[in-house]
Motif scaffolding. Sequence first.
Motif, PDB file in Angstrom:
ATOM      1  N   GLN A 191       0.811  -1.225   0.000  1.00 49.27           N
ATOM      2  CA  GLN A 191       0.000   0.000   0.000  1.00 49.27           C
ATOM      3  C   GLN A 191       0.846   1.278   0.000  1.00 49.27           C
ATOM      4  OE1 GLN A 191      -2.499  -0.634   3.466  1.00 49.27           O
ATOM      5  NE2 GLN A 191      -4.057  -1.640   2.204  1.00 49.27           N
ATOM      6  N   ASP A 192       2.128   1.157   0.404  1.00 48.74           N
ATOM      7  CA  ASP A 192       3.008   2.336   0.438  1.00 48.74           C
ATOM      8  C   ASP A 192       3.656   2.622  -0.914  1.00 48.74           C
ATOM      9  OD1 ASP A 192       2.460   2.720   3.085  1.00 48.74           O
ATOM     10  OD2 ASP A 192       4.268   1.687   3.817  1.00 48.74           O
ATOM     11  N   LEU A 193       3.253   1.858  -1.921  1.00 49.27           N
ATOM     12  CA  LEU A 193       3.887   1.950  -3.232  1.00 49.27           C
ATOM     13  C   LEU A 193       3.873   3.373  -3.791  1.00 49.27           C
ATOM     14  CD1 LEU A 193       3.550  -0.861  -5.832  1.00 49.27           C
ATOM     15  CD2 LEU A 193       3.460   1.510  -6.607  1.00 49.27           C
ATOM     16  N   ASP A 194       2.727   4.019  -3.760  1.00 49.47           N
ATOM     17  CA  ASP A 194       2.644   5.361  -4.332  1.00 49.47           C
ATOM     18  C   ASP A 194       3.426   6.387  -3.512  1.00 49.47           C
ATOM     19  OD1 ASP A 194       1.121   4.870  -6.653  1.00 49.47           O
ATOM     20  OD2 ASP A 194      -0.631   4.521  -5.368  1.00 49.47           O
ATOM     21  N   MET A 195       3.352   6.264  -2.212  1.00 47.42           N
ATOM     22  CA  MET A 195       4.139   7.142  -1.339  1.00 47.42           C
ATOM     23  C   MET A 195       5.627   7.013  -1.690  1.00 47.42           C
ATOM     24  SD  MET A 195       6.341   6.806   1.482  1.00 47.42           S
ATOM     25  CE  MET A 195       5.954   5.296   2.393  1.00 47.42           C
ATOM     26  N   GLY A 196       6.076   5.767  -1.856  1.00 51.02           N
ATOM     27  CA  GLY A 196       7.482   5.535  -2.186  1.00 51.02           C
ATOM     28  C   GLY A 196       7.859   6.162  -3.506  1.00 51.02           C
ATOM     29  N   LEU A 197       7.020   5.940  -4.500  1.00 48.82           N
ATOM     30  CA  LEU A 197       7.301   6.514  -5.824  1.00 48.82           C
ATOM     31  C   LEU A 197       7.386   8.032  -5.750  1.00 48.82           C
ATOM     32  CD1 LEU A 197       5.187   4.467  -8.394  1.00 48.82           C
ATOM     33  CD2 LEU A 197       7.690   4.604  -8.204  1.00 48.82           C
ATOM     34  N   ALA A 198       6.484   8.636  -4.982  1.00 45.16           N
ATOM     35  CA  ALA A 198       6.472  10.096  -4.845  1.00 45.16           C
ATOM     36  C   ALA A 198       7.777  10.575  -4.214  1.00 45.16           C
ATOM     37  CB  ALA A 198       5.277  10.539  -4.011  1.00 45.16           C
ATOM     38  N   ALA A 199       8.263   9.818  -3.202  1.00 44.66           N
ATOM     39  CA  ALA A 199       9.489  10.216  -2.508  1.00 44.66           C
ATOM     40  C   ALA A 199      10.696  10.187  -3.446  1.00 44.66           C
ATOM     41  CB  ALA A 199       9.728   9.314  -1.301  1.00 44.66           C
ATOM     42  N   MET A 200      10.646   9.332  -4.484  1.00 45.83           N
ATOM     43  CA  MET A 200      11.767   9.245  -5.431  1.00 45.83           C
ATOM     44  C   MET A 200      11.708  10.381  -6.458  1.00 45.83           C
ATOM     45  SD  MET A 200      13.450   6.676  -4.280  1.00 45.83           S
ATOM     46  CE  MET A 200      12.817   7.103  -2.648  1.00 45.83           C
ATOM     47  N   ALA A 201      10.558  11.022  -6.593  1.00 47.88           N
ATOM     48  CA  ALA A 201      10.376  12.157  -7.511  1.00 47.88           C
ATOM     49  C   ALA A 201      10.887  11.831  -8.918  1.00 47.88           C
ATOM     50  CB  ALA A 201      11.075  13.398  -6.957  1.00 47.88           C
ATOM     51  N   GLY A 202      10.613  10.596  -9.359  1.00 54.64           N
ATOM     52  CA  GLY A 202      10.973  10.227 -10.722  1.00 54.64           C
ATOM     53  C   GLY A 202      12.416   9.783 -10.923  1.00 54.64           C
ATOM     54  N   ALA A 203      13.229   9.854  -9.865  1.00 57.27           N
ATOM     55  CA  ALA A 203      14.634   9.453 -10.008  1.00 57.27           C
ATOM     56  C   ALA A 203      14.744   7.930 -10.045  1.00 57.27           C
ATOM     57  CB  ALA A 203      15.447  10.010  -8.845  1.00 57.27           C
ATOM     58  N   PRO A 204      15.726   7.387 -10.793  1.00 58.42           N
ATOM     59  CA  PRO A 204      15.965   5.947 -10.773  1.00 58.42           C
ATOM     60  C   PRO A 204      16.239   5.504  -9.337  1.00 58.42           C
ATOM     61  CG  PRO A 204      17.317   7.015 -12.448  1.00 58.42           C
ATOM     62  CD  PRO A 204      16.682   8.103 -11.652  1.00 58.42           C
ATOM     63  N   ALA A 205      15.683   4.349  -8.980  1.00 57.73           N
ATOM     64  CA  ALA A 205      15.761   3.943  -7.575  1.00 57.73           C
ATOM     65  C   ALA A 205      16.154   2.476  -7.453  1.00 57.73           C
ATOM     66  CB  ALA A 205      14.424   4.194  -6.891  1.00 57.73           C
ATOM     67  N   ILE A 206      16.348   2.067  -6.227  1.00 57.99           N
ATOM     68  CA  ILE A 206      16.653   0.668  -5.932  1.00 57.99           C
ATOM     69  C   ILE A 206      15.832   0.267  -4.715  1.00 57.99           C
ATOM     70  CG2 ILE A 206      18.707   1.454  -4.655  1.00 57.99           C
ATOM     71  CD1 ILE A 206      19.999  -1.234  -5.133  1.00 57.99           C
ATOM     72  N   LEU A 207      15.228  -0.900  -4.789  1.00 53.31           N
ATOM     73  CA  LEU A 207      14.494  -1.409  -3.626  1.00 53.31           C
ATOM     74  C   LEU A 207      15.386  -2.425  -2.920  1.00 53.31           C
ATOM     75  CD1 LEU A 207      11.667  -1.277  -2.183  1.00 53.31           C
ATOM     76  CD2 LEU A 207      11.213  -3.487  -3.302  1.00 53.31           C
ATOM     77  N   GLU A 208      15.568  -2.204  -1.628  1.00 53.52           N
ATOM     78  CA  GLU A 208      16.411  -3.114  -0.857  1.00 53.52           C
ATOM     79  C   GLU A 208      15.577  -3.801   0.217  1.00 53.52           C
ATOM     80  OE1 GLU A 208      20.339  -0.171  -1.130  1.00 53.52           O
ATOM     81  OE2 GLU A 208      19.845  -1.146   0.775  1.00 53.52           O
ATOM     82  N   GLY A 209      15.757  -5.112   0.314  1.00 54.41           N
ATOM     83  CA  GLY A 209      15.079  -5.854   1.366  1.00 54.41           C
ATOM     84  C   GLY A 209      15.786  -5.672   2.698  1.00 54.41           C
ATOM     85  N   PHE A 210      15.095  -6.019   3.767  1.00 58.06           N
ATOM     86  CA  PHE A 210      15.702  -5.933   5.091  1.00 58.06           C
ATOM     87  C   PHE A 210      16.512  -7.183   5.378  1.00 58.06           C
ATOM     88  CE2 PHE A 210      12.881  -2.417   5.734  1.00 58.06           C
ATOM     89  CZ  PHE A 210      13.616  -1.601   6.594  1.00 58.06           C
ATOM     90  N   VAL A 211      17.534  -6.999   6.156  1.00 52.76           N
ATOM     91  CA  VAL A 211      18.375  -8.105   6.565  1.00 52.76           C
ATOM     92  C   VAL A 211      18.229  -8.221   8.073  1.00 52.76           C
ATOM     93  CG1 VAL A 211      20.783  -8.747   6.894  1.00 52.76           C
ATOM     94  CG2 VAL A 211      20.040  -7.819   4.693  1.00 52.76           C
ATOM     95  N   THR A 212      18.077  -9.432   8.561  1.00 55.77           N
ATOM     96  CA  THR A 212      18.040  -9.613  10.012  1.00 55.77           C
ATOM     97  C   THR A 212      19.469  -9.728  10.514  1.00 55.77           C
ATOM     98  OG1 THR A 212      15.969 -10.809   9.787  1.00 55.77           O
ATOM     99  CG2 THR A 212      17.148 -11.037  11.888  1.00 55.77           C
ATOM    100  N   PHE A 213      19.889  -8.735  11.264  1.00 55.06           N
ATOM    101  CA  PHE A 213      21.282  -8.756  11.740  1.00 55.06           C
ATOM    102  C   PHE A 213      21.321  -8.427  13.225  1.00 55.06           C
ATOM    103  CE2 PHE A 213      21.918  -4.145  12.039  1.00 55.06           C
ATOM    104  CZ  PHE A 213      20.947  -3.641  11.166  1.00 55.06           C
ATOM    105  N   SER A 214      22.388  -8.860  13.872  1.00 59.91           N
ATOM    106  CA  SER A 214      22.485  -8.596  15.307  1.00 59.91           C
ATOM    107  C   SER A 214      23.067  -7.207  15.553  1.00 59.91           C
ATOM    108  CB  SER A 214      23.327  -9.673  15.983  1.00 59.91           C
ATOM    109  OG  SER A 214      24.622  -9.687  15.423  1.00 59.91           O
TER     110      SER A 214
END
Lengths: 355, 355
Positions: free
Chosen positions: A165-188
């Motif tokens: 559901q945050d897809l559009d918010m995310g796109l807006a935050a990038m303001a059209g710039a090329p982007a990268i989606l990074e997953g979370f890593v579980t780390f200590s």
Amino acid sequence: MTEALAPGSIIGILGGGQLGRMLSVAAARLGYLCHIFDPSPDPPAAHVAAKLTTAAWEDETALARFAADVDVITFEFENIPTATLDLLEPLRPIRPGRQALAVSQDRLHEKEFLRDLGLMTAPFRAVEGRDDLSAALGEIGAPAILKTRRMGYDGKGQARLESAQDLDMGLAAMAGAPAILEGFVTFSHEVSVIAARGLTGEIAAFDPGENLHKSGILRETRVPARLTSSQRSDAVLIAAKILNSLDYVGVLGVELFVTQAGLIVNEIAPRVHNSGHWTQNGCAIDQFEQHIRAITGLPLGDGTRHSDVVMENLIGEDLERLPELLRASNVAVHLYGKPEARPGRKMGHVNRIHS
Amino acid sequence: MTEALAPGSIIGILGGGQLGRMLSVAAARLGYLCHIFDPSPDPPAAHVAAKLTTAAWEDETALARFAADVDVITFEFENIPTATLDLLEPLRPIRPGRQALAVSQDRLHEKEFLRDLGLMTAPFRAVEGRDDLSAALGEIGAPAILKTRRMGYDGKGQARLESAQDLDMGLAAMAGAPAILEGFVTFSHEVSVIAARGLTGEIAAFDPGENLHKSGILRETRVPARLTSSQRSDAVLIAAKILNSLDYVGVLGVELFVTQAGLIVNEIAPRVHNSGHWTQNGCAIDQFEQHIRAITGLPLGDGTRHSDVVMENLIGEDLERLPELLRASNVAVHLYGKPEARPGRKMGHVNRIHS
């Protein structure tokens, strides 16, 4: 020593912030002079440098004059405009070189580079628009972080996506710039290695530090980090692999997540790094001097840690604690000479020595 | 902190040699800017200072302009012409003050001052001419050292008299200048205390260092010094007595001979001192920062030693050892940025850390 720059040579530093400032002091200690190039009129580094050019990154005349005055060029931040580098590169050696900058200026290239080296990274996908993002979210899952590929730092140019559901918010935050989606890593916890490679290919690394971030900004680095001895040597081997593959000259910062599956590379910085400031009070040779040694062709120094250190950044209103910090035992205060303490602005740091 | 200079204030430093250079770096670390005043065009301190005035000590216009630009004035050497001080004193606070300079500019006044404080010194007599010298030699005995009262340093302006037959040689060496004859003291070794007194009267001292001289020039300082704990506290008490009686603000160096009868004061220096350079790599707060803290009204720092250090001066051709020193373990190199390595010239120093 044949290749080393003679004492009295001039080092050009692109960028006059706190990193340029501490590089300039280290260079002086080795008998060199520094010439700072910065678009702003009174950058912190100018207070402790021999020369200053105040000019825009696009000012070709000023850049050419700057290059003519110096013997080697280095930089304190990685987002130097490509056109600036194009102009300087034929005139004077730039260390570290173009390749390291190209990799670290683009988050997607950086991740691909690390993956191609056989190193572990967080899962990532390139995002050029809505369809890409939707597909990437499907593959990586939420939560995930969407980042502009270029020009982000200290948490800027980023959006955290909690669900599709945050897809559009995310796109807006990038303001059209090329982007990268990074997953979370579980780390200590997160650690970083500050490593250097000299002009003749030798490598030296400081002890890894353990980092604590808040709101995307580094707050604290503790040395020694909580690492097993095999993790410690893994960390150094990862840094060495990166340095060698980039034919790198200078200091590099590598941020690593400590996970049960091993060390995952979060990010690399082709320069001296905030998480290496502890070396100023924990080692005979600090990261700034190590960088200057590397780019001038001097032998790398012995970065053995003589004391345990906790480095704490002074950000914005943290400066109000200065009176107490100046009175504390075994605390070394390092201020950056910035006139205004704005929220989120790095104003200085302290190193607490535990010997 | 009410009285402390605000960050961004400007410290004027008279003299741009290596001491001014290291003071400037320390001042920047505390958020201050430095303005160097020096008659020579490219003094070492200018490489790491915000501003430089190149003018003669007699240039009244330049001095007035310098004073108008700075918030407080300090100095890196004690032989500043009286007329220069007369001009600056009404314009800006000079720290440490006039009294400390007056005492240390004149060897006879210094010895009398120390004696009047109840401290032990070598036997001494004022020498204005042949008759004085003859009488003084009779009382003190030979060997003895004849020194000009003013302007001597690093063994210059001195003559060693082995017997009464050297009387004319000694007089010739003084070239008519007022002099002082000093007897020899039998001592086991020399130590020095680097102590500071703040604007509000608080005092802090670094651990005493043990000094090794050659040809009248300091070669090496080792910390800790060979001292019993009562000698160590005597040394600090002596320094405190001197600081208080001069209403001193800043760092002071006190050289002491260790003898069976107790500690004998050899010499005081109203400034940061070569024998305190080890503090750069042995303490969280070094002598340069301590001086800046004192003269700006900041609280004095904690000068606790976290590591043992041997400081070695690099004099003249010692610089040829640089390649080896740069490769050594736990050695911090500090060069002064002087263009020419003349014999007897201090070009830098190294601190060997033994933690």
